[in-house]
Scaffold this motif. Structure first.
Motif, PDB file in Angstrom:
ATOM      1  N   ASP A  40       0.916  -5.857   9.882  1.00 61.57           N
ATOM      2  CA  ASP A  40       1.158  -6.709   8.719  1.00 61.57           C
ATOM      3  C   ASP A  40       0.139  -7.847   8.675  1.00 61.57           C
ATOM      4  O   ASP A  40      -0.414  -8.158   7.622  1.00 61.57           O
ATOM      5  CB  ASP A  40       2.587  -7.267   8.765  1.00 61.57           C
ATOM      6  N   LYS A  42      -2.876  -7.803   9.978  1.00 63.80           N
ATOM      7  CA  LYS A  42      -4.176  -7.226   9.627  1.00 63.80           C
ATOM      8  C   LYS A  42      -4.270  -6.913   8.140  1.00 63.80           C
ATOM      9  O   LYS A  42      -5.348  -7.011   7.551  1.00 63.80           O
ATOM     10  CB  LYS A  42      -4.419  -5.957  10.448  1.00 63.80           C
ATOM     11  N   ALA A  43      -3.157  -6.539   7.519  1.00 66.43           N
ATOM     12  CA  ALA A  43      -3.161  -6.230   6.095  1.00 66.43           C
ATOM     13  C   ALA A  43      -3.304  -7.484   5.236  1.00 66.43           C
ATOM     14  O   ALA A  43      -3.733  -7.392   4.078  1.00 66.43           O
ATOM     15  CB  ALA A  43      -1.877  -5.489   5.712  1.00 66.43           C
ATOM     16  N   ASN A  44      -2.974  -8.643   5.800  1.00 65.18           N
ATOM     17  CA  ASN A  44      -2.953  -9.867   5.002  1.00 65.18           C
ATOM     18  C   ASN A  44      -3.952 -10.941   5.429  1.00 65.18           C
ATOM     19  O   ASN A  44      -4.055 -11.965   4.766  1.00 65.18           O
ATOM     20  CB  ASN A  44      -1.537 -10.455   5.027  1.00 65.18           C
ATOM     21  N   MET A  45      -4.657 -10.695   6.515  1.00 64.60           N
ATOM     22  CA  MET A  45      -5.641 -11.663   6.990  1.00 64.60           C
ATOM     23  C   MET A  45      -6.875 -10.918   7.479  1.00 64.60           C
ATOM     24  O   MET A  45      -6.809  -9.730   7.786  1.00 64.60           O
ATOM     25  CB  MET A  45      -5.062 -12.519   8.126  1.00 64.60           C
TER      26      MET A  45
END
Length: 166
Positions: A40, A42-45
């Motif tokens: 999560d 990695k998907a957002n930062m």
């Protein structure tokens, strides 16, 4: 969110990093939950996937072995501090993490977590050819993590590791 442990870490402006401190409700670690949190993130930062590290203290130190063994190619290095020995031995996990650089410390007078098991783990990892740097703290009890996490040398060692390089 501000966490007492996050105030202990040495932060470098030259090599900034994201610190994630997951909590658990179970007795032991569930690697899938840690994986889900990291995915999560990695998907957002913006995350350098070759520089993801796993560290923990006490039950979290134990968790570095459990999660690292379940996700053996996810992390660049492990830093278990005073890894706890219960509810079962983490010694059999050595072969699954021997390819990772590991920096471990443990107090020799720790009455909460087994210094003997940590020492055995270091020896087992060495036998498997691991890059293990074991730091016994003579007379040390079940604390001292702030000194390690606030050390620029320790954090720089961690940040210098890259996944897939010896």
């Amino acid at each position: 969110q501000d966490h007492w442990l996050s105030r202990s870490f040495n932060f470098s402006m030259e090599d900034p990093y994201i610190l994630v401190i997951p909590a658990k409700r179970e007795w032991d670690w569930n690697p899938q939950k840690v994986f889900d949190v990291l995915e999560d993130l990695k998907a957002n930062m913006r995350v350098d996937t070759d520089r993801i590290y796993l560290t923990g203290l006490s039950m979290g130190g134990r968790g570095t072995y459990i999660v690292g063994a379940e996700l053996p190619h996810y992390f660049a290095a492990l830093m278990p501090l005073s890894p706890h020995h219960e509810p079962y031995s983490y010694l059999p996990l050595a072969s699954k993490i021997a390819h990772l650089p590991i920096w471990m410390s443990h107090g020799t007078a720790d009455e909460v977590s087994s210094y003997e098991m940590a020492s055995e783990m270091a020896k087992g990892l060495e036998k498997k050819g691991a890059y293990i740097s074991f730091h016994p703290i003579e007379g040390g009890i079940h604390w001292g993590w702030k000194k390690i996490y606030s050390s620029p040398a320790r954090i720089n060692w961690l940040l210098s590791q890259k996944r897939g390089t010896p």
